[in-house]
Design an enzyme around this catalytic site. Structure first.
Site, short mmCIF file in Angstrom:
data_model
loop_
_atom_site.label_atom_id
_atom_site.label_comp_id
_atom_site.label_asym_id
_atom_site.label_seq_id
_atom_site.Cartn_x
_atom_site.Cartn_y
_atom_site.Cartn_z
N TYR A 34 32.42 -62.01 8.96
CA TYR A 34 32.21 -61.72 10.28
C TYR A 34 33.39 -61.98 11.18
O TYR A 34 33.70 -61.04 11.88
CB TYR A 34 30.60 -62.30 10.74
CG TYR A 34 30.36 -61.96 12.01
CD1 TYR A 34 30.22 -60.70 12.65
CD2 TYR A 34 30.59 -62.84 13.24
CE1 TYR A 34 30.08 -60.29 13.84
CE2 TYR A 34 30.40 -62.28 14.32
CZ TYR A 34 30.11 -61.19 14.59
OH TYR A 34 29.77 -60.87 16.03
N PRO A 87 35.21 -61.69 24.98
CA PRO A 87 33.76 -61.92 24.69
C PRO A 87 33.77 -61.85 23.30
O PRO A 87 33.97 -61.00 22.56
CB PRO A 87 32.98 -60.72 25.43
CG PRO A 87 33.86 -59.66 25.54
CD PRO A 87 35.54 -60.19 25.78
N SER A 116 29.68 -63.23 25.94
CA SER A 116 29.18 -61.87 25.52
C SER A 116 27.64 -61.80 25.68
O SER A 116 26.83 -62.75 25.90
CB SER A 116 29.50 -61.96 24.05
OG SER A 116 28.54 -61.14 23.32
N LYS A 234 35.56 -52.15 29.08
CA LYS A 234 36.48 -52.51 28.01
C LYS A 234 36.31 -51.61 26.94
O LYS A 234 35.30 -51.07 26.51
CB LYS A 234 35.65 -54.07 27.45
CG LYS A 234 36.40 -54.32 26.44
CD LYS A 234 35.91 -55.88 26.15
CE LYS A 234 36.30 -56.66 24.72
NZ LYS A 234 35.67 -56.22 23.43
N ILE A 292 46.52 -60.55 19.90
CA ILE A 292 47.58 -61.46 20.81
C ILE A 292 47.51 -63.17 19.99
O ILE A 292 46.56 -63.48 19.73
CB ILE A 292 47.01 -61.79 22.02
CG1 ILE A 292 46.91 -60.38 22.67
CG2 ILE A 292 47.73 -63.18 22.78
CD1 ILE A 292 48.11 -60.15 23.62
C1 LIG Z 1 33.59 -62.48 15.81
C2 LIG Z 1 33.73 -61.47 16.94
C3 LIG Z 1 32.70 -60.91 17.86
C4 LIG Z 1 32.74 -60.35 18.90
N1 LIG Z 1 31.83 -60.00 19.62
C5 LIG Z 1 32.07 -59.30 20.87
C6 LIG Z 1 30.92 -59.01 21.67
O1 LIG Z 1 29.98 -59.44 21.80
N2 LIG Z 1 31.36 -58.03 22.70
C7 LIG Z 1 32.53 -57.36 22.96
O2 LIG Z 1 32.55 -56.64 23.82
N3 LIG Z 1 33.55 -57.73 21.80
C8 LIG Z 1 33.40 -58.48 20.81
N4 LIG Z 1 34.41 -58.82 19.99
C9 LIG Z 1 35.79 -58.05 20.26
C10 LIG Z 1 36.56 -59.03 21.17
O3 LIG Z 1 36.00 -59.17 22.24
C11 LIG Z 1 38.00 -58.67 21.27
O4 LIG Z 1 37.99 -57.00 21.61
C12 LIG Z 1 38.68 -58.71 19.99
O5 LIG Z 1 38.49 -60.08 19.41
C13 LIG Z 1 40.14 -58.89 20.19
O6 LIG Z 1 40.95 -58.96 19.33
P1 LIG Z 1 41.44 -60.20 18.62
O7 LIG Z 1 40.49 -61.01 17.87
O8 LIG Z 1 42.82 -59.91 17.63
O9 LIG Z 1 42.10 -61.29 19.64
C14 LIG Z 1 34.26 -59.62 18.95
C15 LIG Z 1 35.27 -60.13 18.40
C16 LIG Z 1 35.05 -60.80 17.28
C17 LIG Z 1 36.12 -61.41 16.24
C1 LIG Z 2 26.07 -60.40 14.81
C2 LIG Z 2 25.71 -59.46 16.31
C3 LIG Z 2 27.01 -58.51 16.41
C4 LIG Z 2 26.84 -58.06 17.81
C5 LIG Z 2 27.89 -57.34 18.33
C6 LIG Z 2 29.05 -58.35 18.65
C7 LIG Z 2 30.33 -57.50 18.53
O1 LIG Z 2 30.74 -56.85 19.43
C8 LIG Z 2 31.27 -57.81 17.16
O2 LIG Z 2 32.49 -57.10 17.25
O3 LIG Z 2 31.02 -58.36 16.28
#
Ligand SMILES: Cc1cc2nc3c(=O)[nH]c(=O)nc-3n(C[C@H](O)[C@H](O)[C@H](O)COP(=O)(O)O)c2cc1C
Ligand SMILES: CCCCCCC(=O)C(=O)O
Length: 361
Positions: A34, A87, A116, A234, A292
């Site tokens: 995940y 987030p 988030s 975003k 990044i």
């Molecule tokens: C495990 C995980 C959960 C994430 N959950 C969210 C979320 O709840 N809401 C959201 O807008 N983006 C979510 N993202 C995307 C991040 O905000 C972000 O756009 C992305 O991780 C940036 O890339 P990087 O992981 O290479 O820094 C999630 C990313 C990851 C890896």
């Molecule tokens: C496990 C629930 C996932 C919710 C969405 C979170 C998210 O944006 C992501 O990239 O993962």
């Protein structure tokens, strides 16, 4: 809660990639899928890194650096540095105490954390310990009345901005997660959504309820009328959407492909940044996330038009590896690397970062 000293981290942990290795040993396989995975074949995930690696820097020498600073002002607030926390969902999967622990690490480094919608802890409890008022990321819910209540809670909790994620009306196709049979562990739930009718699963997408209440541009106007908080959109990749967002009254834009987790084969965030920056000019601040991992990446993003960057997975690596100390250390490494990159390219302030620091082949 006291922050254990950075000295408790092994001296061999010197980069964000080292934290990824450390975290791998501490996270169960399906949760790792995940955290690390992305959509489909993960082409965009790889591109986010490759995009930065393709860009070369062109330093200037003998420049005056005595007044150097990484400070910036965004939406009327001063920030000590431009490395923000993106987030991410359910920090409790990675460390006991979840988001409150991440916030402790962020606060130690004067970093702004974006919480988030899918956090496992109440926004009030997370914001209470913040040295820097957090931002809140909103997934607009099918129940708009519930969404409006949530926005009011976020305001009352002292959040400084509302980040509206626009690139995920549906969960991306996450084959790595599917193969690993990832499920949110028992005991974790999106507590800030408690009281909302859960969205039932569907066996198809088109023609089911899944897209019936997907957010549209009209929702942005509605949110604008609902709150005085700065609205930051975003998931913008197309300059036309950036202009549309500006026309709808947003205060800022985050160029992002969700870390490659929504639609696969879209370009690297850093590659579309110049076109969004050209469309928007100086009228709105632009942030960037996706890939990044080094201070030089921060510098490149700022040179190509971003005011600040957000970091996702590396924060969770730090959290999984060493709790609040790990989060603080990840942020410290990035900030220090940025300062070194600025000094070695001869740029004393973030305002001096412009395309002239990029080597044009
Ligand atoms: C495990 C995980 C959960 C994430 N959950 C969210 C979320 O709840 N809401 C959201 O807008 N983006 C979510 N993202 C995307 C991040 O905000 C972000 O756009 C992305 O991780 C940036 O890339 P990087 O992981 O290479 O820094 C999630 C990313 C990851 C890896
Ligand atoms: C496990 C629930 C996932 C919710 C969405 C979170 C998210 O944006 C992501 O990239 O993962």
């Amino acid at each position: 809660m006291p922050l254990p000293p950075l000295e408790s981290i092994p001296a061999s942990i010197v980069s964000l990639d080292d934290y990824e290795v450390l975290a791998r040993d501490r996270v169960e396989d399906s949760i790792w899928a995940y955290l690390s995975g992305a959509a489909a074949d993960e082409v965009t995930l790889r591109e986010n890194r490759a995009g930065f690696e393709r860009i070369q820097l062109l330093p200037r020498i003998f420049r005056v650096l005595s007044q150097a600073s990484t400070g910036l002002t965004l939406f009327g607030r001063h920030y000590a540095h431009p490395v923000f926390i993106a987030p991410t969902a359910f920090h409790g999967m990675f460390y006991p105490g979840g988001e409150v622990v991440t916030m402790l690490g962020a606060s130690a480094m004067d970093a702004c954390m974006t919480v988030s919608t899918q956090a496992g802890m109440a926004i009030e409890d997370i914001a209470r310990g913040a040295a820097v008022p957090p931002w809140f990321q909103l997934y607009i819910q099918p129940d708009r009345a519930f969404t409006a209540e949530l926005v009011k809670r976020v305001e009352a909790a002292g959040c400084a901005a509302l980040v509206i994620t626009a690139d995920a009306p549906l969960h991306g196709l996450r084959n790595r997660e599917q193969r690993a049979a990832f499920r949110v562990p028992p005991g974790l739930e999106p507590v800030n959504l408690r009281g909302m009718e859960p969205v039932p699963p569907a066996d198809r997408i088109f023609g089911s309820h899944l897209l019936a209440k997907a957010p549209t541009w009209e929702d942005l106007a509605w949110l604008r009328s609902l709150t005085k908080l700065p609205l930051v959109l975003k998931g913008v990749l197309d300059p036309a959407d950036a202009l549309q967002a500006e026309a709808r009254g947003v205060d800022g834009i985050i160029v992002s492909n969700h870390g490659g987790r929504t639609l696969d084969t879209v370009p690297a965030a850093i590659e579309v940044l110049p076109s969004v920056a050209a469309a928007i000019g100086d009228r709105l601040p632009i942030l960037l996330d996706g890939g990044i991992r080094r201070g030089t990446d921060v510098l490149k993003a700022l040179a190509l038009g971003a005011s600040a960057v957000m970091v996702g997975r590396p924060i969770l690596h730090g959290l999984a590896a060493a709790g609040a100390t790990g989060v603080a250390h990840v942020l410290k490494i990035l900030r220090t690397e940025l300062e070194i990159a600025m000094a070695l390219t001869g740029r004393a302030t973030l305002d001096e970062l412009d395309p002239s620091v990029i080597f044009a082949k």
